[in-house]
Design a protein around this motif. Sequence first.
Motif, PDB file in Angstrom:
ATOM      1  N   GLY A  46      34.567  28.996-130.226  1.00 21.35           N
ATOM      2  CA  GLY A  46      35.207  30.130-129.208  1.00 21.35           C
ATOM      3  C   GLY A  46      35.652  29.751-127.907  1.00 21.35           C
ATOM      4  O   GLY A  46      36.734  30.351-127.465  1.00 21.35           O
ATOM      5  N   ILE A 106      25.689  39.413-119.651  1.00 21.77           N
ATOM      6  CA  ILE A 106      26.000  39.151-120.911  1.00 21.77           C
ATOM      7  C   ILE A 106      26.904  37.894-120.961  1.00 21.77           C
ATOM      8  O   ILE A 106      27.686  37.607-119.920  1.00 21.77           O
ATOM      9  N   SER A 107      26.896  37.050-121.732  1.00 19.02           N
ATOM     10  CA  SER A 107      27.673  35.632-121.926  1.00 19.02           C
ATOM     11  C   SER A 107      27.875  35.540-123.002  1.00 19.02           C
ATOM     12  O   SER A 107      27.553  36.230-124.163  1.00 19.02           O
ATOM     13  N   THR A 110      32.399  35.587-128.048  1.00 22.05           N
ATOM     14  CA  THR A 110      33.619  35.019-128.600  1.00 22.05           C
ATOM     15  C   THR A 110      33.726  35.470-129.975  1.00 22.05           C
ATOM     16  O   THR A 110      32.717  35.979-130.609  1.00 22.05           O
ATOM     17  N   VAL A 111      34.963  35.513-130.618  1.00 20.06           N
ATOM     18  CA  VAL A 111      35.129  35.886-131.867  1.00 20.06           C
ATOM     19  C   VAL A 111      36.142  34.916-132.530  1.00 20.06           C
ATOM     20  O   VAL A 111      37.151  34.382-131.630  1.00 20.06           O
ATOM     21  N   ARG A 117      41.153  40.569-133.130  1.00 22.42           N
ATOM     22  CA  ARG A 117      41.755  41.790-132.863  1.00 22.42           C
ATOM     23  C   ARG A 117      41.333  42.740-134.095  1.00 22.42           C
ATOM     24  O   ARG A 117      42.466  43.405-134.592  1.00 22.42           O
ATOM     25  N   ALA A 121      34.866  42.258-130.784  1.00 22.89           N
ATOM     26  CA  ALA A 121      34.241  42.407-129.556  1.00 22.89           C
ATOM     27  C   ALA A 121      33.925  43.663-129.023  1.00 22.89           C
ATOM     28  O   ALA A 121      32.989  43.874-128.400  1.00 22.89           O
ATOM     29  N   SER A 145      36.413  35.090-118.854  1.00 22.66           N
ATOM     30  CA  SER A 145      37.279  33.941-119.259  1.00 22.66           C
ATOM     31  C   SER A 145      38.783  34.418-118.852  1.00 22.66           C
ATOM     32  O   SER A 145      39.609  33.840-118.484  1.00 22.66           O
ATOM     33  N   ILE A 149      40.239  41.461-120.076  1.00 17.94           N
ATOM     34  CA  ILE A 149      39.346  41.992-121.292  1.00 17.94           C
ATOM     35  C   ILE A 149      38.496  43.165-120.818  1.00 17.94           C
ATOM     36  O   ILE A 149      38.643  44.037-121.657  1.00 17.94           O
ATOM     37  N   TYR A 150      37.722  43.024-119.784  1.00 11.98           N
ATOM     38  CA  TYR A 150      36.331  43.856-119.565  1.00 11.98           C
ATOM     39  C   TYR A 150      36.807  44.995-119.055  1.00 11.98           C
ATOM     40  O   TYR A 150      35.895  45.965-118.901  1.00 11.98           O
TER      41      TYR A 150
HETATM   42  C1  ACO Z   1      31.452  37.230-120.642  1.00  8.07           C
HETATM   43  C2  ACO Z   1      32.253  36.082-121.612  1.00  8.07           C
HETATM   44  O1  ACO Z   1      31.699  35.720-122.389  1.00  8.07           O
HETATM   45  S1  ACO Z   1      33.943  36.040-121.169  1.00  8.07           S
HETATM   46  C3  ACO Z   1      34.508  35.169-122.717  1.00  8.07           C
HETATM   47  C4  ACO Z   1      35.404  35.801-123.390  1.00  8.07           C
HETATM   48  N1  ACO Z   1      35.641  35.133-124.755  1.00  8.07           N
HETATM   49  C5  ACO Z   1      36.882  34.220-124.917  1.00  8.07           C
HETATM   50  O2  ACO Z   1      37.588  34.045-123.807  1.00  8.07           O
HETATM   51  C6  ACO Z   1      36.823  33.322-125.830  1.00  8.07           C
HETATM   52  C7  ACO Z   1      38.228  33.547-126.461  1.00  8.07           C
HETATM   53  N2  ACO Z   1      38.548  34.817-126.905  1.00  8.07           N
HETATM   54  C8  ACO Z   1      37.973  35.484-127.791  1.00  8.07           C
HETATM   55  O3  ACO Z   1      36.822  35.013-128.574  1.00  8.07           O
HETATM   56  C9  ACO Z   1      38.098  37.146-128.254  1.00  8.07           C
HETATM   57  O4  ACO Z   1      39.590  36.906-128.369  1.00  8.07           O
HETATM   58  C10 ACO Z   1      37.896  38.038-127.465  1.00  8.07           C
HETATM   59  C11 ACO Z   1      36.095  38.056-127.655  1.00  8.07           C
HETATM   60  C12 ACO Z   1      38.211  38.068-125.992  1.00  8.07           C
HETATM   61  C13 ACO Z   1      38.143  39.432-128.144  1.00  8.07           C
HETATM   62  O5  ACO Z   1      37.567  39.534-129.319  1.00  8.07           O
HETATM   63  P1  ACO Z   1      38.407  40.581-130.462  1.00  8.07           P
HETATM   64  O6  ACO Z   1      37.366  40.727-131.493  1.00  8.07           O
HETATM   65  O7  ACO Z   1      39.726  40.153-130.996  1.00  8.07           O
HETATM   66  O8  ACO Z   1      38.672  41.864-129.761  1.00  8.07           O
HETATM   67  P2  ACO Z   1      38.742  43.365-130.226  1.00  8.07           P
HETATM   68  O9  ACO Z   1      39.527  43.376-131.101  1.00  8.07           O
HETATM   69  O10 ACO Z   1      37.482  44.216-130.210  1.00  8.07           O
HETATM   70  O11 ACO Z   1      39.589  44.130-128.866  1.00  8.07           O
HETATM   71  C14 ACO Z   1      39.532  45.075-128.220  1.00  8.07           C
HETATM   72  C15 ACO Z   1      40.801  45.326-127.202  1.00  8.07           C
HETATM   73  O12 ACO Z   1      40.651  44.188-126.618  1.00  8.07           O
HETATM   74  C16 ACO Z   1      42.099  43.702-126.288  1.00  8.07           C
HETATM   75  N3  ACO Z   1      41.871  42.023-126.348  1.00  8.07           N
HETATM   76  C17 ACO Z   1      41.176  41.383-126.856  1.00  8.07           C
HETATM   77  N4  ACO Z   1      40.862  40.173-126.126  1.00  8.07           N
HETATM   78  C18 ACO Z   1      42.092  40.150-125.400  1.00  8.07           C
HETATM   79  C19 ACO Z   1      42.708  39.250-124.597  1.00  8.07           C
HETATM   80  N5  ACO Z   1      42.365  38.056-124.406  1.00  8.07           N
HETATM   81  N6  ACO Z   1      43.720  39.602-123.793  1.00  8.07           N
HETATM   82  C20 ACO Z   1      44.143  40.748-123.748  1.00  8.07           C
HETATM   83  N7  ACO Z   1      43.710  41.766-124.619  1.00  8.07           N
HETATM   84  C21 ACO Z   1      42.624  41.482-125.301  1.00  8.07           C
HETATM   85  C22 ACO Z   1      42.504  43.885-127.680  1.00  8.07           C
HETATM   86  O13 ACO Z   1      43.880  44.099-127.933  1.00  8.07           O
HETATM   87  C23 ACO Z   1      41.917  45.406-128.133  1.00  8.07           C
HETATM   88  O14 ACO Z   1      42.697  46.488-127.314  1.00  8.07           O
HETATM   89  P3  ACO Z   1      42.679  47.902-127.671  1.00  8.07           P
HETATM   90  O15 ACO Z   1      41.665  48.398-127.739  1.00  8.07           O
HETATM   91  O16 ACO Z   1      43.826  48.407-126.912  1.00  8.07           O
HETATM   92  O17 ACO Z   1      43.366  47.898-129.135  1.00  8.07           O
END
Ligand code: ACO
Length: 428
Positions: A46, A106-107, A110-111, A117, A121, A145, A149-150
Motif C-alpha cells: 500500500g 493511527i497508522s 492502506t487500501v 474509492r 478507508a 502521506s 485525505i484526513y
Molecule cells: C495515517 C496513514 O496511514 S497515512 C497513509 C494513507 N495511505 C496511503 O497514502 C496509501 C495509498 N493510498 C491508499 O491506500 C488509499 O488511496 C487511501 C487509504 C488513501 C484511501 O482509500 P479508499 O478506500 O480509496 O478511500 P475511500 O474510498 O474511503 O474514500 C473516501 C473519500 O476520500 C477521498 N480520497 C481517498 N483517497 C484520496 C486521496 N489520496 N486523495 C484525495 N482524496 C482521496 C475519496 O475520493 C472519497 O471522497 P468522497 O467521500 O468525497 O467520495
Amino acid sequence: MSTEHLTHPIDETSRRALADAGLRLALVDTSDAAAFDGWLQADARGFLTARMSREALAEERGYLTTRRTTGVYDDSLPSGSPVGTVSSWPAPLTVPGPAEIPAWLISSVTVAPTHRRKGVATALLGGELRTAHALGYSLAVLTVSESVIYGRWGFGPATFATAWSVDTKRVRWTGPETAGRLSFTEPEDYRETGRAVIARVMASRAGEVGLEPRLADRLIGPLAGTPDKDEYRLVRYDSPAGEPEGFVSYTVKEQGDFTKHLVEVSYLAAATDEALTALWRYLIELDLVAEVRVSVRGVDEPLHALVSDIRGARVTGVEDHLWVRILDVPAALAARRYETDGSLVLEVEDALGFAAGRFRIDVEGGAATVIPTQDGADVTLPVTALGSVYLGHDLARSLGLAGRIRGDVAGLDRLFRTAVPPRLSTWF
Ligand SMILES: CC(=O)SCCNC(=O)CCNC(=O)[C@H](O)C(C)(C)COP(=O)(O)OP(=O)(O)OC[C@H]1O[C@@H](n2cnc3c(N)ncnc32)[C@H](O)[C@@H]1OP(=O)(O)O
C-alpha cells in the motif's frame, strides 16, 4: 498502558458497511505468523515499498504485537491477504505545559489499488474513531502521506516540520562551545540509553508522542528492512557529568567528488540545548562533506543563529506533520496548560458528532475548566480547526482569514498559542 485496545471488538457500523460491499473487517491475530505476514506485506504494498524479507517480517512481528491490527478481506479472492489495513495503539501525546494526554495513534492506513474509492478507508477511519471514543480517548492523531485525505474525518494539521540543507563548505560554526563528549557507538550497544534519551525528547515538547520500542529503535539504528542499513553511523552526546543527552544517526554518500560527500541525517535527538548545539556542530564540521540534509525538524530549529552565513543553511521544505482529531472537547482542552488566562465560548462543528457542541473554557493560572454551555458563542470553528490550534501553533489567524474560524479569532489565538511552537520530530 492498558492492553484493552488489542481485544476491543471491531466496530459494528464499519463491519456492516463493508459486509454490504462483500468485504470482511477483522482483527488480525498477531500470534499467527502467516496471517500477520500477509497483513504486513499488504501494508508495505500500500505504501509502494518492496516486498518485505523474511528477516524484516520476523522483526516487525516481534515489535508490533502491541498494536491493534485490523484488516479488510475480500474472501472472493484466492490470496487471503487483506485489501485494506490499519493499525492503532495508545500512547502519550505531549501537550502544552508540557503535560501528557493519552492519545489514539493511527497508522498503516492502506487500501489495495484494486479496491480503492469504494469506501474502505471511510469504514476503517470511522471504525478507528468510534473505537478510540468508546475506549475513552479524547483525541486521535496521525501523520499523513497526503494532506488532502484526513480533513474529512475531522483531523486538522497541528504541527509543521522543516527540512534543511546545510552547505558545510560555506558556513562556519558560530554557536557556543559545549563541554560534553561525542563518541561513536553501535545501535545494539545504545538501545536502552537511546530509548531513554528519546523519551526525554518526546516529553519536552508539545506535539511529540511517546514512542513504542519499534519507533524508537528505528531512530537509533535502521531496522532489518532498511535497504542501506550498513551505511548508518551513530554518534552519541554525553554531558560533562556523563549523562546521555542526545545522538545523531546518519548516512554518508559519495557524490562523485570524494571531498564533497552528502550526509543525510536519519534522526537527531537532543534532550538539552547543549546536546543540540554539540551535535549540529559535529555535523557542520565533518571533513570531506559538502552538504548535510535533515528533515522533520521543528519550525523553530535554531540553525540560522548558529552559523556564520544564514543563506548557507536553507530551509528546503515546510510541511504539515502531526494531524489532531479531537473526540472529547472538555477532556482534551483541560489536559493542556495555557500561557494567558481568559474565557471563551467555543461552538465546535463536527459532522461526525464526537466533538460537536458549545463549550465554555475558563483559564485561570494556566489551568482550564471546560464545560458545555448554552451561552452565546464567541468563536465558531470546525473540529479540524480546533485540532490545528490545540497544540499551540499560530494557525488561528490564517484560519480566521480564510473564514474557517469565525468570531473572536484574536481571542482564540491569544488563549491557545504558545511561545514555543509544537513539534513532532518523527513519523509514525
Ligand atoms: C495515517 C496513514 O496511514 S497515512 C497513509 C494513507 N495511505 C496511503 O497514502 C496509501 C495509498 N493510498 C491508499 O491506500 C488509499 O488511496 C487511501 C487509504 C488513501 C484511501 O482509500 P479508499 O478506500 O480509496 O478511500 P475511500 O474510498 O474511503 O474514500 C473516501 C473519500 O476520500 C477521498 N480520497 C481517498 N483517497 C484520496 C486521496 N489520496 N486523495 C484525495 N482524496 C482521496 C475519496 O475520493 C472519497 O471522497 P468522497 O467521500 O468525497 O467520495
